[in-house]
Every structure is written in C-alpha cells, then in structure tokens.
Design a protein around this motif. Structure first.
Motif, PDB file in Angstrom:
ATOM      1  N   ARG A 127       0.842  -1.202   0.000  1.00 14.23           N
ATOM      2  CA  ARG A 127       0.000   0.000   0.000  1.00 14.23           C
ATOM      3  C   ARG A 127       0.879   1.255   0.000  1.00 14.23           C
ATOM      4  O   ARG A 127       0.632   2.194  -0.763  1.00 14.23           O
ATOM      5  CB  ARG A 127      -0.928  -0.018   1.210  1.00 14.23           C
ATOM      6  N   ASP A 128       1.911   1.273   0.857  1.00 10.36           N
ATOM      7  CA  ASP A 128       2.814   2.426   0.909  1.00 10.36           C
ATOM      8  C   ASP A 128       3.496   2.645  -0.439  1.00 10.36           C
ATOM      9  O   ASP A 128       3.601   3.777  -0.918  1.00 10.36           O
ATOM     10  CB  ASP A 128       3.878   2.236   1.993  1.00 10.36           C
ATOM     11  N   SER A 162       0.760   3.497  -3.438  1.00  9.26           N
ATOM     12  CA  SER A 162      -0.005   4.745  -3.294  1.00  9.26           C
ATOM     13  C   SER A 162       0.760   5.944  -3.852  1.00  9.26           C
ATOM     14  O   SER A 162       0.143   6.952  -4.203  1.00  9.26           O
ATOM     15  CB  SER A 162      -0.384   4.977  -1.838  1.00  9.26           C
ATOM     16  N   GLY A 188      -0.600   7.003  -7.439  1.00  8.41           N
ATOM     17  CA  GLY A 188      -1.940   7.566  -7.598  1.00  8.41           C
ATOM     18  C   GLY A 188      -2.693   6.977  -8.770  1.00  8.41           C
ATOM     19  O   GLY A 188      -2.510   5.819  -9.141  1.00  8.41           O
ATOM     20  N   VAL A 205      -6.047   2.036  -4.365  1.00  4.89           N
ATOM     21  CA  VAL A 205      -5.354   3.332  -4.439  1.00  4.89           C
ATOM     22  C   VAL A 205      -5.711   4.107  -5.707  1.00  4.89           C
ATOM     23  O   VAL A 205      -5.135   5.153  -5.983  1.00  4.89           O
ATOM     24  CB  VAL A 205      -3.819   3.188  -4.280  1.00  4.89           C
TER      25      VAL A 205
END
Length: 159
Positions: free
Chosen positions: A27-28, A31, A34, A58
């Motif tokens: 996720r980090d 993201s 975008g 995301v």
C-alpha cells in the motif's frame, strides 16, 4: 496523464500475518503512483491478488495476464470468487495460448509481465524458485533485462 506500469510476482499460500505485513508495504509503495498507476497481475492466490486489490484501492487500473485456458481451474477453489471479481474489474486481459496451467505457462506469463512493465514488485523471501516460473525466476528475468525490481519482504514475514 502519464501512466506508470507496475507488475507483480510473488509467493502463494502466505500466512495471514505475512499477508498483513506485505499489504502495508505494498500500500505504501503503490499509493505513490496515484491514479497514474497501472498494475499488472496474473491474479494467483497470495501476493498477486493482494497486489491487484491494493492497485484498485489506491485508484489505479488493473491489467491481467491469464497464463492458460485452464488457469482458473488450477487455483484453489476458495480463491475462484476473488479471481473472478478482480478479472471482471480489469481494464484489459491478455490470455496466453497455453491450455494447461503448467510451469512453462507461468514462466511465459511472468516474462510477459516483466516485458510490459516499468517496474516489477516482487513479494519474495529471496530464496530460489521452487519450480520453473517461480518468483526467483521472474526476478532474475527482470534483472537480466534491466527492469527495476522492488522487493517486498517485511521483517517478521515468513512462508
């Protein structure tokens, strides 16, 4: 808008604790791209599916490579619903000409993912592949072809 194509390779059958750890790092990482993100996955149970879910979460787009006509049948029965749901949300699906879901088909799919991406994300413990077309083989192929590889294997992760 420029699109950034990120493909995934990774282990299947990971313990729930490892999946949680990997999810946080995925996720980090994802993201940061975008809505310009395009995620490429074969949607196998484990890292592939987790990656695809997070790509969509995301705001990215999903593209799927199906290694063989009988690929879905080779996946665990309890994974079919997740596979079908993600496949239905894919903006593009590429099907390879294999009938059976064999190591040869998986290797071809992995190479196609690498050839089609800007970066490969590998959910990988660093160990050799357990069979042809495994995670280590796809990482090696990416490195041989000068494709950036981002390895995710958080402290505390295990197989």
């Amino acid at each position: 808008m420029s699109r950034y194509r990120v493909a995934v390779t990774g282990h299947r059958g990971l313990p729930e604790q490892t999946m949680r750890l990997v999810a946080g790092e995925l996720r980090d990482y994802l993201s940061r791209f975008g809505s310009g993100l395009v995620g490429l996955s074969c949607l196998a149970d484990g890292a592939d599916t987790l990656f695809a879910e997070i790509v969509l979460e995301v705001g990215g787009a999903l593209e799927v490579v199906v290694p063989a006509e009988r690929y879905r049948d080779s996946l665990p029965a309890d994974h079919h619903a997740a596979y079908d749901a993600l496949l239905a949300r894919a903006q593009a699906v590429q099907r390879l000409p294999f009938v059976e879901s064999t190591p040869e088909a998986h290797l071809a799919a992995g190479k196609l993912l690498v050839d089609s991406c800007d970066t490969l994300v590998a959910v990988w413990d660093g160990a050799p592949a357990r069979g042809p077309g495994g995670t280590a083989d796809i990482v090696a192929y990416a490195r041989e072809h000068d494709r950036p590889v981002h390895v995710i294997w958080p402290p505390g992760a295990s197989r």
